[in-house]
Design an enzyme around this catalytic site. Sequence first.
Site, PDB file in Angstrom:
ATOM      1  N   TYR C  52       4.085  12.957 -23.411  1.00 45.79           N
ATOM      2  CA  TYR C  52       3.094  13.840 -22.796  1.00 45.79           C
ATOM      3  C   TYR C  52       1.779  13.083 -22.687  1.00 45.79           C
ATOM      4  O   TYR C  52       1.467  12.226 -23.518  1.00 45.79           O
ATOM      5  CB  TYR C  52       2.905  15.108 -23.635  1.00 45.79           C
ATOM      6  CG  TYR C  52       4.094  16.051 -23.570  1.00 45.79           C
ATOM      7  CD1 TYR C  52       4.095  17.136 -22.695  1.00 45.79           C
ATOM      8  CD2 TYR C  52       5.217  15.844 -24.365  1.00 45.79           C
ATOM      9  CE1 TYR C  52       5.187  18.005 -22.632  1.00 45.79           C
ATOM     10  CE2 TYR C  52       6.313  16.707 -24.301  1.00 45.79           C
ATOM     11  CZ  TYR C  52       6.285  17.785 -23.434  1.00 45.79           C
ATOM     12  OH  TYR C  52       7.359  18.636 -23.362  1.00 45.79           O
ATOM     13  N   GLU C  53       1.004  13.409 -21.663  1.00 47.12           N
ATOM     14  CA  GLU C  53      -0.203  12.622 -21.392  1.00 47.12           C
ATOM     15  C   GLU C  53      -1.247  12.729 -22.506  1.00 47.12           C
ATOM     16  O   GLU C  53      -2.166  11.937 -22.569  1.00 47.12           O
ATOM     17  CB  GLU C  53      -0.810  13.013 -20.045  1.00 47.12           C
ATOM     18  CG  GLU C  53      -1.342  14.432 -20.006  1.00 47.12           C
ATOM     19  CD  GLU C  53      -1.630  14.915 -18.583  1.00 47.12           C
ATOM     20  OE1 GLU C  53      -1.139  14.311 -17.635  1.00 47.12           O
ATOM     21  OE2 GLU C  53      -2.345  15.908 -18.456  1.00 47.12           O
ATOM     22  N   SER C  54      -1.078  13.690 -23.406  1.00 44.81           N
ATOM     23  CA  SER C  54      -1.990  13.807 -24.542  1.00 44.81           C
ATOM     24  C   SER C  54      -1.865  12.630 -25.503  1.00 44.81           C
ATOM     25  O   SER C  54      -2.650  12.506 -26.432  1.00 44.81           O
ATOM     26  CB  SER C  54      -1.707  15.103 -25.302  1.00 44.81           C
ATOM     27  OG  SER C  54      -0.337  15.168 -25.651  1.00 44.81           O
ATOM     28  N   GLY C  55      -0.871  11.778 -25.304  1.00 44.30           N
ATOM     29  CA  GLY C  55      -0.740  10.597 -26.157  1.00 44.30           C
ATOM     30  C   GLY C  55       0.463  10.637 -27.086  1.00 44.30           C
ATOM     31  O   GLY C  55       0.641   9.739 -27.903  1.00 44.30           O
TER      32      GLY C  55
END
Lengths: 285, 285, 259, 259
Positions: C52-55
């Site tokens: 996920y782009e949150s890391g």
Amino acid sequence: MATILQLNEAIQALVRDGDTIALEGFTHLIPFAAGHEIIRQRRRNLTLVRMTPDLIYDQLIGAGCAAKLVFSWGGNPGVGSLYRLRDAVENGWPSPLEIEEHAHAGMATAYAAGASGLPFGVLRGYLGTDLPKYNANIKFIECPFTGEKLAAVPAHRPDVTVVHAQKADRRGNVLMWGVVGVQKEAVLAAKRSIVTVEEVVDRLDAPPNSVVLPSWVVGAVCPVKGGAFPSYAQGYYPRNNAFYKKWDGISRERETFQKWLERHIMGTRDFGAFKQSLEEATQYA
Amino acid sequence: MATILQLNEAIQALVRDGDTIALEGFTHLIPFAAGHEIIRQRRRNLTLVRMTPDLIYDQLIGAGCAAKLVFSWGGNPGVGSLYRLRDAVENGWPSPLEIEEHAHAGMATAYAAGASGLPFGVLRGYLGTDLPKYNANIKFIECPFTGEKLAAVPAHRPDVTVVHAQKADRRGNVLMWGVVGVQKEAVLAAKRSIVTVEEVVDRLDAPPNSVVLPSWVVGAVCPVKGGAFPSYAQGYYPRNNAFYKKWDGISRERETFQKWLERHIMGTRDFGAFKQSLEEATQYA
Amino acid sequence: MPEASYSADEMMTIAAARMIRNGASLFVGIGLPSAAANLARLTHAPETVLIYESGTIGTRPSVLPLSIGDGELAETADAVVSVPEMFAYWLQGGRIDLGFLGAAQIDRFANINTTVIGEYRKPSTRLPGAGGAPEIATCCKEVLITLRHSKRAFVNKLDFLTSSGHMEGGDSRERMQLPGKGPTAVITDLGVLTPDPVTRELTLTSVHPGVTAEKVVENTGWPLKVAPVVETLAPPSENELRVLRELNERTRRAHTEQV
Amino acid sequence: MPEASYSADEMMTIAAARMIRNGASLFVGIGLPSAAANLARLTHAPETVLIYESGTIGTRPSVLPLSIGDGELAETADAVVSVPEMFAYWLQGGRIDLGFLGAAQIDRFANINTTVIGEYRKPSTRLPGAGGAPEIATCCKEVLITLRHSKRAFVNKLDFLTSSGHMEGGDSRERMQLPGKGPTAVITDLGVLTPDPVTRELTLTSVHPGVTAEKVVENTGWPLKVAPVVETLAPPSENELRVLRELNERTRRAHTEQV
């Protein structure tokens, strides 16, 4: 997914003559065992990339594995010169060594650009220095918004990166901690990678936000206990500063270096045997 | 060295009308308490920078604090629209809102460039999209080595960055963990900074290589227990997804929003009182 | 299992999940993509690496996250990195096999719009915007898109091009030197469209059980190309449906605790 | 304390240490700079933030590190970051008050050489090279340089310019838009040189006890400018000398464990 292999198998499978190869580890976690295995397997014409060549590249250069060196600080840290590197640069022994010389900031930027899939990296560096005169891989560009002059370096994209880490789990996920240098960037920038580790464990138990290389970005994981000697592995063993000092004497002359190389690296089966042979030599010295 | 202050004192001292301000926190650790205090202190004409405006900027925009928004994804995550943001963009209420629109990759690159002291950042991005047509801060440059076309964005350099973190020690060193987003970059890119924290402790006990902001790069540290509500603080409290859903109803119409704002933010002394007033409203609803 | 025992949305999610190869690394957006990716992980593709782009890398949430950065994503991840690192080293680094996107509008070359309906400066509807999508669309090795089929969504001309698909078709994407190969399938609640190998125009290649090609054409805002043979996908298996419904039920319960 | 009770090197280290303001952030090279920085931290400047290019921030080693990345630096640090982050966010980010460099050669404008003696392509001596120095020299707000005084080191013309000082003097550094203000003092085993405020040429402004200005001039490879009044620095205090010697002794013992 990373394959868990013996170190000699991994070097056999993943390091080829003529490769551009980065063995990284900033003072800490230097993959000496892997460097020795490359020497034992007589790889030739390598382009060696590394911020600080350190003893590991002094050994590879003296053993005749290297055609070119890309680096930013070539000393024996806290001790003095790297004599095998100097002998190759100054006298072409055992073979001529082309050098491409950077500053640390440029090398770090080039690795980060490689990891980032960018063809180049930008830094506020090299301004006023003589380095760009001798390195065509340092150019200057203008900021498209402010017009400021900034340095640019092409991304490092090694064929193979080798690093050492503290732990891997059985699936090949890798954990390292302490001084982590440019290891993650060097692995992510490379086409292939080998990670030697102190131990393979059931569970990594990595703290939040720690430096983890997931198994699927690593080529081979090789358990080599003590594989960073004479550098260190935080939490496992300290840097052997005495060996770094001793290297000054071993490496200063071609003859003593060659005897050391033959006896301790070429004359041993693996890194365990190397360390035993070193111990015996010290005991009976 | 960071000064440990009450939040209202820190906002008073460090946030000025007309400032460019970044309140960051990627879903996690969003500094809601600080956002509310900016509303209470009636700051005006702010340029709000944030990847995901989220409820925090919906509130600031609806309260009339903002003149401009720099962002890359403006929704209520998992729920739908940010109605106060839309009302400002579509109808200029309560005042017109200029927008500068990026993609996440561009925003992250711009923060990293700001933290790095570079005037701009480079990314493999925006190619083929309509975003550059409406944002003069997206340009394209050529790699000086390969000629490839790459995007460039100017660095973010906020006047003030505000983030929330789990812990600080008494000297003002800050530790955060979990989803750490662009918080470190946003703080390092800014001229001034405020960090609200769940608690101030004697010793950070930070694991190796964790995300630490040393005291000397932070302006003010303000203890605000629960200060990220309704977002979350890993290890302290979960995201209040129900409030995110409830916001849809509160914010959809100007009137319900204004009543909520007057009662719960303008009508309360601080974030503790805000949460109490919210609880009471729920109890007697 | 009788036909009416699952919804079109369920079929869409299951069809999308089936396209995920076990062991692939997946960059996942919130909503349908997240549901499909997690369904795949909980059924035929347990080794899928969810990013996920949150890391959060290699995450294994027990419920679908409401936001892209929910705490459980971090708690169950192999690694959690900063957002700049996620976009630079992981996405832009070219390490992700499959990007998974939703869209408000899509055109015949699988370019998508998640920014505005109407004029950019005077929108009739302001959508959330780009987020990670433009670089997911260009940097992943391959892209899947899921959205519900309607003439409002499948448009002749996008109001705004947020994320690049096959541009104007043919080799126009390659000429632009976009790194990944772009969208390889669009999965809707009616069927699956895939780009023609030469023109790159989206072509109806399969439909969900009980759906006709005509119905898909009717719900598409341009004259949709239809493959000579349109396959009908297998209906959801009992296991697919059970796992998806349990996931949705766990998710519903988890996201409605009292404020 | 009698004059002969300390060495010129000790005086040099102590003089350099005295220039460090308490609370300053210091980017420290190995060798003399590291000794001076740690001496300052252990005497008048306990709040000094020591930063090594290995990524260790706010470190408090009990012995001087042999390498720039010794384990104790990481163990005692407030934060340990990657090397790319160190150079990008911390050094290039303009956060460091004071850079502290050594040199093999220095010229009258405090430009330094740590690369080669002789021709670059056919060196008479190959030195280690740049390391972090070029960007330390340009990005720190201020730079101190320490090296031993000799005509071989203080040269009329550098064999190689590794790190920028005041370039050709005057405003040439500013015109090049280098961010920091450059070297503000050169501390040697004979005295201290500081750049003239206008011409930026290094000028002898103080000498160590027992050293004459003439001796410094004799050991400099260009006609050294001498300030109208040359101060004599105070000799090492008992405390400075004791702390430095204890530090050196601890260091010696720590670095000679058996291989």
